[in-house]
Motif scaffolding. Structure first.
Motif, mmCIF file in Angstrom:
data_model
loop_
_atom_site.group_PDB
_atom_site.id
_atom_site.type_symbol
_atom_site.label_atom_id
_atom_site.label_comp_id
_atom_site.label_asym_id
_atom_site.label_seq_id
_atom_site.Cartn_x
_atom_site.Cartn_y
_atom_site.Cartn_z
ATOM 1 N N UNK A 77 0.824 -1.202 0.000
ATOM 2 C CA UNK A 77 0.000 0.000 0.000
ATOM 3 C C UNK A 77 0.862 1.258 0.000
ATOM 4 N N UNK A 78 1.923 1.260 0.800
ATOM 5 C CA UNK A 78 2.798 2.428 0.872
ATOM 6 C C UNK A 78 3.587 2.608 -0.424
ATOM 7 N N UNK A 79 3.997 1.506 -1.033
ATOM 8 C CA UNK A 79 4.720 1.603 -2.306
ATOM 9 C C UNK A 79 3.811 2.190 -3.379
ATOM 10 N N UNK A 80 2.576 1.713 -3.442
ATOM 11 C CA UNK A 80 1.640 2.260 -4.431
ATOM 12 C C UNK A 80 1.371 3.741 -4.176
ATOM 13 N N UNK A 81 1.254 4.119 -2.905
ATOM 14 C CA UNK A 81 1.050 5.534 -2.583
ATOM 15 C C UNK A 81 2.264 6.359 -2.999
ATOM 16 N N UNK A 82 3.464 5.809 -2.788
ATOM 17 C CA UNK A 82 4.682 6.508 -3.203
ATOM 18 C C UNK A 82 4.712 6.695 -4.711
ATOM 19 N N UNK A 83 4.327 5.665 -5.454
ATOM 20 C CA UNK A 83 4.263 5.798 -6.909
ATOM 21 C C UNK A 83 3.303 6.913 -7.308
ATOM 22 N N UNK A 84 2.103 6.915 -6.721
ATOM 23 C CA UNK A 84 1.120 7.945 -7.094
ATOM 24 C C UNK A 84 1.678 9.341 -6.823
ATOM 25 N N UNK A 85 2.306 9.487 -5.665
ATOM 26 C CA UNK A 85 2.886 10.786 -5.336
ATOM 27 C C UNK A 85 3.955 11.183 -6.352
ATOM 28 N N UNK A 86 4.834 10.249 -6.686
ATOM 29 C CA UNK A 86 5.936 10.586 -7.577
ATOM 30 C C UNK A 86 5.474 10.777 -9.019
ATOM 31 N N UNK A 87 4.435 10.066 -9.445
ATOM 32 C CA UNK A 87 3.886 10.318 -10.769
ATOM 33 C C UNK A 87 3.519 11.796 -10.912
ATOM 34 N N UNK A 88 2.979 12.369 -9.840
ATOM 35 C CA UNK A 88 2.597 13.778 -9.872
ATOM 36 C C UNK A 88 3.782 14.694 -9.614
ATOM 37 N N UNK A 89 4.516 14.442 -8.538
ATOM 38 C CA UNK A 89 5.601 15.340 -8.125
ATOM 39 C C UNK A 89 6.656 15.467 -9.216
ATOM 40 N N UNK A 90 7.164 14.348 -9.708
ATOM 41 C CA UNK A 90 8.246 14.404 -10.691
ATOM 42 C C UNK A 90 7.778 14.981 -12.021
ATOM 43 N N UNK A 91 6.507 14.793 -12.352
ATOM 44 C CA UNK A 91 5.994 15.387 -13.589
ATOM 45 C C UNK A 91 6.037 16.906 -13.518
ATOM 46 N N UNK A 92 5.716 17.468 -12.359
ATOM 47 C CA UNK A 92 5.794 18.928 -12.218
ATOM 48 C C UNK A 92 7.231 19.391 -12.418
ATOM 49 N N UNK A 93 8.205 18.636 -11.928
ATOM 50 C CA UNK A 93 9.599 18.988 -12.175
ATOM 51 C C UNK A 93 9.901 18.995 -13.679
ATOM 52 N N UNK A 94 9.268 18.100 -14.412
ATOM 53 C CA UNK A 94 9.485 18.081 -15.863
ATOM 54 C C UNK A 94 8.962 19.354 -16.514
ATOM 55 N N UNK A 95 7.963 19.980 -15.901
ATOM 56 C CA UNK A 95 7.384 21.208 -16.450
ATOM 57 C C UNK A 95 8.138 22.464 -16.004
ATOM 58 N N UNK A 96 8.814 22.403 -14.857
ATOM 59 C CA UNK A 96 9.429 23.598 -14.287
ATOM 60 C C UNK A 96 10.599 24.111 -15.123
ATOM 61 N N UNK A 97 10.773 25.415 -15.078
ATOM 62 C CA UNK A 97 11.933 26.070 -15.681
ATOM 63 C C UNK A 97 12.922 26.359 -14.567
ATOM 64 N N UNK A 98 14.098 25.754 -14.643
ATOM 65 C CA UNK A 98 15.098 25.966 -13.597
ATOM 66 C C UNK A 98 15.690 27.364 -13.710
#
Length: 327
Positions: A159-180
């Motif tokens: 359950x925690x691994x699946x929750x971590x995946x869901x979080x990272x699917x969202x979190x890391x995608x925003x990093x893909x959009x950000x301008x450093x």
């Protein structure tokens, strides 16, 4: 300071998109992770650098390419990490890789929610790989990458691994959009880093309806007054060094140690603290900024491309809290 409950119509719409049947068709890319697993099995958990170079790193896809320079580094380094911690990779292969392969519906629900917030952005491909035990994930403009052995080390059960995946699917995608913006970091490094990481955590919270890292969130709310005092003190230390002529890009040992109170401190956080507390601090700033924004789309665009972290802090209404004088 209490975590705000999602009440806006926009947030409710995003959660509805995540809970409905997924309409965006994306698939987690795990070919290279399976190539790694095959080498690990064939060598009974003791692959050499040559094994890894020939069967994993050479000819690998975009995920391994992104992970290699600062994480995997090279075949020799990866082989040495595997030799030291083979159990990480054993569990990653047995537990986290099958769960990743079974997470496409969850990915598409998260991506449906992200499309509600970022309708003009192109969603990145998602790759799962095995790295050198030092990163759970990162992103480039075209792809995000998850490190399976680290995720399996952090989370205890399915359950925690699946929750971590869901979080990272969202979190890391925003990093893909950000301008450093290196310039923003030189203005105020702790605030800049906090916004840069707090915004993806804010978006992950919106599309999942769950605060990132529930235990850290609970601890932080109970200790918020202390955290803001320490945050203010460390912010002042970093900014004083910059004012005295040391750019953050050339951070001194003292500056790096100060920043590690908040970031990049897995298993090395201040005594008694959860790790990576800067993410929580940043989410408080971003949440307050979004709550005060008159135009949500404009606020999101500002957070993606921000050049002045002090303006965002000021508009959040938390500038005084983040600027306390030592007692």
């Amino acid at each position: 300071m209490k975590l705000r409950i999602l009440t806006s119509l926009a947030a409710v719409a995003v959660l509805a998109a995540c809970q409905s049947e997924p309409t965006v068709e994306y698939e987690i890319q795990s070919v290279d992770a399976h190539r790694f697993a095959a080498i690990f099995e064939a060598t009974e958990g003791t692959p050499t650098a040559d094994d890894l170079r020939a069967g994993y790193l050479d000819g690998a896809g975009r995920g391994v390419e992104i992970f290699t320079p600062h994480r995997i580094r090279d075949a020799q380094h990866l082989a040495s990490v595997i030799a030291a911690r083979p159990e990480l990779y054993r569990r990653g292969i047995d537990v986290c890789l099958p769960l990743a392969d079974d997470s496409n519906d969850e990915l598409n629900r998260i991506y449906a929610g992200l499309k509600e917030i970022f309708p003009e952005e192109t969603l990145p491909d998602i790759h799962v790989v095995f790295g050198a035990g030092n990163s759970g994930g990162t992103a480039d403009a075209d792809a995000q990458v998850l490190g399976l052995e680290v995720i399996c080390a952090i989370e205890d059960n399915e359950a925690d691994i699946r929750a971590r995946y869901r979080h990272m699917f969202a979190h890391e995608t925003v990093h893909a959009f950000q301008v450093h913006s290196p310039a923003a970091t030189e203005i105020d490094p702790l605030i800049a880093y906090s916004i840069r990481e707090g915004f993806p955590d804010y978006i992950a919270w919106r599309v999942t309806g769950v605060a990132p890292d529930a235990e850290r969130d609970s601890w932080a709310q109970e200790n918020a007054d202390m955290l803001w005092r320490r945050f203010s003190e460390d912010r002042a230390t970093l900014n004083a060094a910059i004012a005295n002529g040391t750019p953050y890009a050339q951070a001194s040992d003292e500056m790096q140690i100060t920043m590690r109170n908040w970031y990049a401190n897995y298993r090395a956080a201040p005594e008694g603290w959860p790790y990576e507390m800067g993410y929580w601090m940043g989410r408080q700033i971003v949440t307050a900024y979004m709550d005060n924004a008159e135009d949500e789309a404009e606020a999101i665009a500002t957070l993606l491309t921000f050049e002045d972290p002090l303006e965002i802090l000021e508009q959040s209404g938390l500038a005084e809290l983040a600027s306390q004088s030592p007692e």
